[in-house]
Scaffold this motif. Structure first.
Motif, PDB file in Angstrom:
ATOM      1  N   ALA A 105      54.909  24.777  33.895  1.00 45.21           N
ATOM      2  CA  ALA A 105      55.980  25.623  34.674  1.00 45.21           C
ATOM      3  C   ALA A 105      56.803  24.579  35.836  1.00 45.21           C
ATOM      4  N   SER A 106      58.120  25.035  36.008  1.00 41.04           N
ATOM      5  CA  SER A 106      58.744  24.000  36.981  1.00 41.04           C
ATOM      6  C   SER A 106      57.614  24.326  38.332  1.00 41.04           C
ATOM      7  N   PRO A 107      58.044  22.917  39.606  1.00 37.12           N
ATOM      8  CA  PRO A 107      57.783  23.342  40.758  1.00 37.12           C
ATOM      9  C   PRO A 107      58.218  24.513  41.810  1.00 37.12           C
ATOM     10  N   TYR A 108      59.786  24.212  41.413  1.00 36.16           N
ATOM     11  CA  TYR A 108      60.980  24.988  41.961  1.00 36.16           C
ATOM     12  C   TYR A 108      61.284  26.619  41.359  1.00 36.16           C
ATOM     13  N   ALA A 109      60.941  27.005  40.205  1.00 40.46           N
ATOM     14  CA  ALA A 109      60.695  28.022  39.554  1.00 40.46           C
ATOM     15  C   ALA A 109      61.270  29.058  40.684  1.00 40.46           C
ATOM     16  N   ASP A 110      60.024  29.470  41.785  1.00 39.99           N
ATOM     17  CA  ASP A 110      60.626  30.784  43.075  1.00 39.99           C
ATOM     18  C   ASP A 110      61.200  30.323  43.730  1.00 39.99           C
ATOM     19  N   VAL A 111      61.960  29.476  43.871  1.00 39.24           N
ATOM     20  CA  VAL A 111      62.984  28.843  45.106  1.00 39.24           C
ATOM     21  C   VAL A 111      63.931  30.217  45.343  1.00 39.24           C
ATOM     22  N   ALA A 112      64.306  31.303  46.046  1.00 42.01           N
ATOM     23  CA  ALA A 112      65.243  31.991  46.533  1.00 42.01           C
ATOM     24  C   ALA A 112      66.159  31.494  45.843  1.00 42.01           C
ATOM     25  N   GLU A 113      67.571  31.964  45.631  1.00 41.51           N
ATOM     26  CA  GLU A 113      69.014  31.201  45.680  1.00 41.51           C
ATOM     27  C   GLU A 113      69.276  31.053  46.578  1.00 41.51           C
ATOM     28  N   ASP A 114      68.936  31.803  47.609  1.00 34.36           N
ATOM     29  CA  ASP A 114      69.715  30.856  48.983  1.00 34.36           C
ATOM     30  C   ASP A 114      68.658  29.973  50.040  1.00 34.36           C
ATOM     31  N   GLU A 115      67.768  29.630  49.217  1.00 34.81           N
ATOM     32  CA  GLU A 115      67.886  28.554  49.574  1.00 34.81           C
ATOM     33  C   GLU A 115      67.733  26.603  48.192  1.00 34.81           C
ATOM     34  N   LEU A 116      67.525  25.293  49.041  1.00 31.45           N
ATOM     35  CA  LEU A 116      67.643  24.509  48.510  1.00 31.45           C
ATOM     36  C   LEU A 116      66.566  23.790  48.105  1.00 31.45           C
ATOM     37  N   GLN A 132      65.966  23.860  57.520  1.00 34.91           N
ATOM     38  CA  GLN A 132      64.533  23.234  57.175  1.00 34.91           C
ATOM     39  C   GLN A 132      63.935  23.007  56.674  1.00 34.91           C
ATOM     40  N   ILE A 133      63.698  21.527  56.459  1.00 37.03           N
ATOM     41  CA  ILE A 133      62.785  21.465  55.283  1.00 37.03           C
ATOM     42  C   ILE A 133      61.392  22.224  55.727  1.00 37.03           C
ATOM     43  N   CYS A 134      60.880  22.677  54.430  1.00 34.05           N
ATOM     44  CA  CYS A 134      59.745  23.525  54.404  1.00 34.05           C
ATOM     45  C   CYS A 134      58.914  23.227  53.280  1.00 34.05           C
ATOM     46  N   ASP A 135      57.761  23.918  52.855  1.00 33.09           N
ATOM     47  CA  ASP A 135      56.003  23.264  52.516  1.00 33.09           C
ATOM     48  C   ASP A 135      57.130  24.401  50.710  1.00 33.09           C
ATOM     49  N   ILE A 136      56.815  24.119  49.782  1.00 35.36           N
ATOM     50  CA  ILE A 136      57.638  25.011  48.991  1.00 35.36           C
ATOM     51  C   ILE A 136      56.575  26.141  48.552  1.00 35.36           C
ATOM     52  N   GLU A 137      55.296  25.847  48.429  1.00 35.43           N
ATOM     53  CA  GLU A 137      54.761  27.590  48.761  1.00 35.43           C
ATOM     54  C   GLU A 137      54.178  28.303  49.838  1.00 35.43           C
ATOM     55  N   THR A 138      54.275  27.661  50.894  1.00 37.57           N
ATOM     56  CA  THR A 138      53.949  28.893  52.137  1.00 37.57           C
ATOM     57  C   THR A 138      55.645  29.389  53.037  1.00 37.57           C
ATOM     58  N   SER A 139      56.538  28.264  52.233  1.00 38.50           N
ATOM     59  CA  SER A 139      58.034  28.101  53.411  1.00 38.50           C
ATOM     60  C   SER A 139      57.769  27.495  54.525  1.00 38.50           C
ATOM     61  N   THR A 140      56.645  27.267  54.696  1.00 39.06           N
ATOM     62  CA  THR A 140      56.075  26.459  56.953  1.00 39.06           C
ATOM     63  C   THR A 140      57.296  25.783  56.750  1.00 39.06           C
ATOM     64  N   PRO A 141      57.751  26.074  58.160  1.00 36.45           N
ATOM     65  CA  PRO A 141      58.651  24.251  58.004  1.00 36.45           C
ATOM     66  C   PRO A 141      58.111  23.364  58.144  1.00 36.45           C
ATOM     67  N   LEU A 142      58.313  22.223  57.765  1.00 32.69           N
ATOM     68  CA  LEU A 142      57.545  20.670  58.620  1.00 32.69           C
ATOM     69  C   LEU A 142      57.620  20.318  59.797  1.00 32.69           C
ATOM     70  N   THR A 143      57.593  19.520  60.352  1.00 29.90           N
ATOM     71  CA  THR A 143      57.544  19.266  62.082  1.00 29.90           C
ATOM     72  C   THR A 143      58.965  17.778  62.133  1.00 29.90           C
ATOM     73  N   GLU A 144      59.030  17.573  62.601  1.00 26.45           N
ATOM     74  CA  GLU A 144      59.747  16.526  62.704  1.00 26.45           C
ATOM     75  C   GLU A 144      59.205  15.035  61.930  1.00 26.45           C
ATOM     76  N   GLU A 145      57.958  14.774  62.725  1.00 26.28           N
ATOM     77  CA  GLU A 145      57.364  13.759  62.522  1.00 26.28           C
ATOM     78  C   GLU A 145      57.065  14.010  60.696  1.00 26.28           C
ATOM     79  N   ALA A 146      56.917  15.035  60.195  1.00 26.81           N
ATOM     80  CA  ALA A 146      56.222  15.037  58.894  1.00 26.81           C
ATOM     81  C   ALA A 146      57.006  14.575  58.148  1.00 26.81           C
ATOM     82  N   VAL A 147      58.532  14.811  58.524  1.00 31.43           N
ATOM     83  CA  VAL A 147      60.152  14.892  58.410  1.00 31.43           C
ATOM     84  C   VAL A 147      60.238  13.056  58.130  1.00 31.43           C
TER      85      VAL A 147
END
Length: 392
Positions: A105-116, A132-147
């Motif tokens: 299944a697509s890893p983006y299957a559960d991305v909501a309509e108001d998300e990218l 904000q760039i987030c983990d696709i499963e937990t919606s946790t924002p990535l740190t600036e260092e991680a991005v």
């Protein structure tokens, strides 16, 4: 045997996510080219026994890079093997299937309509939530260092930063609305770029000079700053005399195809004002790495405009209804400079009783359309510098 005629028979059911806060424009990436690349890839890879009949029903979602630039599309589909997905990206004008997975299944299957849907590189799937760039499963924002670390190896769309943008609508349903708003004038200067290469800094400087021309008439020779209607002041339109000032600023700021640096912007403004017997001072409105919104409001309340140096930014127009606020954003990559002549601080009480705050600066964009807009200081932007500008 491969299914050689699948390209001609493919049935594509497209899901663009336009409704309910989705994407309403797709920048310079061609959806037709993405579809063609997907069809050709399916035809080349899938066997006849893997296809139910002569068509595949698929859904398409827009895909973005770490800078939230349009990158391509992700396709989810079903075959005799089950669910599958493909990632098609635009690489310097060439459309390639970066990934094609037949039985997952697509890893983006559960991305909501108001998300990218955000794609960093092979098998690295993320999403953007409220900019904000987030983990696709937990919606946790990535740190600036991680991005920043991901950016070193990430895939980015390469195009014209001035025309490459994402449009997004955000809807806020509310029961109460509080608006703290202040403008320096009824109609601020809205001069725009009419031919200066990478000249947004010079145009921003011209708008600031135009603002102060109201108080120092010789700043723009032969030009009337505007007109007063009681307590209201509306600045006049851009004319040849305004263009002459912007051209002078462009030269004094060492303008060129690579743009104008912050240091050259400041020195150019100081040099121009000095030639008129005036001084131009800059006071930072940032506290550490973030803009200080209280300082911004104090700046405007005290009668001073400001200037913003941005890398990745938004401009917003608002449509306010009785219980609904619609925010229409253009999200741009690249560098830009904009002057600010007011602020709008909106706080909504939502239907569930919680509150949502939006901190805007009222800016002149430097473009002819829209010439003025709201800039959200906390959404899809990197504010490099922000200064109070005092010409005296």
């Amino acid at each position: 045997m491969k299914k050689k005629i699948l390209t001609l028979c493919l049935l594509v059911c497209l899901s663009l996510g336009i409704a309910g806060g989705g994407i309403s424009a797709f920048a310079d990436v061609s959806l037709e080219e993405c579809d063609l690349c997907f069809q050709q890839t399916v035809s080349a890879i899938l066997e006849e026994t893997e296809v139910n009949g002569n068509s595949i029903v698929t859904q398409r979602k827009p895909l973005y890079d770490l800078k939230l630039q349009s990158l391509g599309c992700v396709y989810s589909f079903e075959t005799a093997l089950g669910e599958g997905y493909a990632v098609v990206i635009c690489d310097n004008g060439n459309y390639i299937a970066q990934e094609f997975v037949k039985s997952s299944a697509s890893p983006y299957a559960d991305v909501a309509e108001d998300e990218l849907c955000v794609y960093a590189y092979t098998m690295t799937y993320l999403k953007s939530v409220d900019g904000q760039i987030c983990d696709i499963e937990t919606s946790t924002p990535l740190t600036e260092e991680a991005v920043d670390s991901l950016s070193e190896i990430a895939i980015f769309y390469h195009g014209d930063a001035n025309s490459d943008y994402v449009s997004k609508e955000i809807k806020v349903y509310y029961t109460a609305r509080d608006c703290d708003k202040k403008n320096l004038c009824w109609g601020a200067p809205v001069y725009f770029n009419s031919g200066w290469t990478s000249g947004c800094a010079a145009v921003a400087g011209g708008n600031l000079i135009g603002y102060y021309d109201r108080f120092h008439e010789d700043l723009i020779p032969n030009h009337e700053a505007g007109v007063s209607y009681g307590d209201l002041f509306i600045y006049d339109y851009q004319d040849q005399y305004v263009n002459e000032v912007i051209s002078t600023l462009y030269a004094e700021m060492n303008g060129n195809a690579d743009g104008i640096t912050e240091a050259d912007f400041k020195s150019g403004m100081k040099k121009y004002c000095s030639g008129k017997g005036l001084s131009c001072d800059f006071t930072s409105l940032k506290s550490g790495s973030k803009i200080d919104y209280s300082a911004v409001k104090n700046c405007i309340d005290s009668g001073y405009p400001l200037v913003l140096f941005l890398n990745t930014y938004n401009i917003c127009t608002l449509l306010e209804q009785q219980t609904l606020s619609q925010m229409f954003y253009e999200i741009h990559s690249g560098n830009h400079v904009m002057p600010g002549f007011g602020y709008t601080n909106l706080t909504y009480t939502l239907n569930d009783g919680s509150k949502s705050e939006y901190k805007f600066i009222n800016v002149s964009t430097g473009w002819s359309d829209p010439s003025s807009a709201y800039f959200n200081i906390e959404y899809c932007t990197n504010i490099v510098s922000a200064y109070k500008v005092d010409v005296h």
